[in-house]
Design a protein around this motif. Sequence first.
Motif, PDB file in Angstrom:
ATOM      1  N   TYR A  99      57.692-111.291 -48.539  1.00  0.00           N
ATOM      2  CA  TYR A  99      56.899-110.550 -49.520  1.00  0.00           C
ATOM      3  C   TYR A  99      56.668-109.132 -49.014  1.00  0.00           C
ATOM      4  N   ILE A 100      56.412-108.238 -49.948  1.00  0.00           N
ATOM      5  CA  ILE A 100      56.118-106.853 -49.601  1.00  0.00           C
ATOM      6  C   ILE A 100      54.610-106.772 -49.390  1.00  0.00           C
ATOM      7  N   ASP A 101      54.211-106.410 -48.178  1.00  0.00           N
ATOM      8  CA  ASP A 101      52.792-106.371 -47.831  1.00  0.00           C
ATOM      9  C   ASP A 101      52.157-105.112 -48.407  1.00  0.00           C
ATOM     10  N   PRO A 102      51.289-105.248 -49.414  1.00  0.00           N
ATOM     11  CA  PRO A 102      50.689-104.063 -50.028  1.00  0.00           C
ATOM     12  C   PRO A 102      49.591-103.449 -49.170  1.00  0.00           C
ATOM     13  N   GLU A 103      49.062-104.197 -48.220  1.00  0.00           N
ATOM     14  CA  GLU A 103      47.945-103.694 -47.424  1.00  0.00           C
ATOM     15  C   GLU A 103      48.409-102.805 -46.281  1.00  0.00           C
ATOM     16  N   LEU A 104      49.654-102.931 -45.867  1.00  0.00           N
ATOM     17  CA  LEU A 104      50.132-102.173 -44.718  1.00  0.00           C
ATOM     18  C   LEU A 104      50.522-100.750 -45.089  1.00  0.00           C
ATOM     19  N   ARG A 105      51.335-100.604 -46.132  1.00  0.00           N
ATOM     20  CA  ARG A 105      51.829 -99.267 -46.485  1.00  0.00           C
ATOM     21  C   ARG A 105      51.672 -98.962 -47.969  1.00  0.00           C
ATOM     22  N   LEU A 169      52.514-111.967 -53.297  1.00  0.00           N
ATOM     23  CA  LEU A 169      52.066-113.083 -52.479  1.00  0.00           C
ATOM     24  C   LEU A 169      51.084-113.971 -53.239  1.00  0.00           C
ATOM     25  N   ARG A 170      50.294-113.393 -54.126  1.00  0.00           N
ATOM     26  CA  ARG A 170      49.357-114.209 -54.927  1.00  0.00           C
ATOM     27  C   ARG A 170      50.110-115.204 -55.806  1.00  0.00           C
ATOM     28  N   GLY A 171      51.223-114.798 -56.383  1.00  0.00           N
ATOM     29  CA  GLY A 171      52.034-115.702 -57.193  1.00  0.00           C
ATOM     30  C   GLY A 171      52.649-116.808 -56.356  1.00  0.00           C
ATOM     31  N   VAL A 172      53.136-116.465 -55.178  1.00  0.00           N
ATOM     32  CA  VAL A 172      53.677-117.471 -54.260  1.00  0.00           C
ATOM     33  C   VAL A 172      52.574-118.452 -53.882  1.00  0.00           C
ATOM     34  N   ALA A 173      51.418-117.914 -53.515  1.00  0.00           N
ATOM     35  CA  ALA A 173      50.285-118.760 -53.109  1.00  0.00           C
ATOM     36  C   ALA A 173      49.869-119.704 -54.244  1.00  0.00           C
TER      37      ALA A 173
END
Length: 180
Positions: A99-105, A169-173
């Motif tokens: 997943y693309i981490d939205p919190e990092l960049r 990631l919310r959809g995966v979760a």
Amino acid sequence: MTAENPDLNRLVVGLGWSVVASKGPQAEPVAAAILCARDGSALSNEHMVFFNQLASPEGSVGYSTEDSGAFLGEEDQEQIDVDLPGVPEDVAKICFVVYIDPELRGPGTFSTVRDAYIRVANTDNFELLRFDVPTSAATNINAMVFGELYRHASGWKFRAIGQGYSTGLRGVAADFRVAL
């Protein structure tokens, strides 16, 4: 996997990609593994292996690190070790997600990700299989299931998937019933 390699007990799942440089926010892909029950849900929140939880509770699935001496080769961005005999009996499959981490960049998508793949190798780094993940039309995709190991009869098989999520990631979760 195990039908063709009956002595295979440990394997390494390598995940890799390249990211096109940009002047704006850079996509930051992150790998995870989810140990699932027969109904497709995660056994528990602790059965999602990612950078904040480096191994499953019983230790059968965990991140390889250069410090541990378990990291094989240099082409993979992430590697996840799997001890097949140690995987709990109630695990029907292990899904490998990026997943693309939205919190990092900042927010991003797979539109800048190129050459994505998942590969399975033995502990000698002999590649047993490889799946090059198609990401060329991924402008709204920000999470993806690359593939899964699953139980079949008394052994293990691998399935290439490449299923994208525009819900991150919310959809995966939500699909795997993991609380974030």
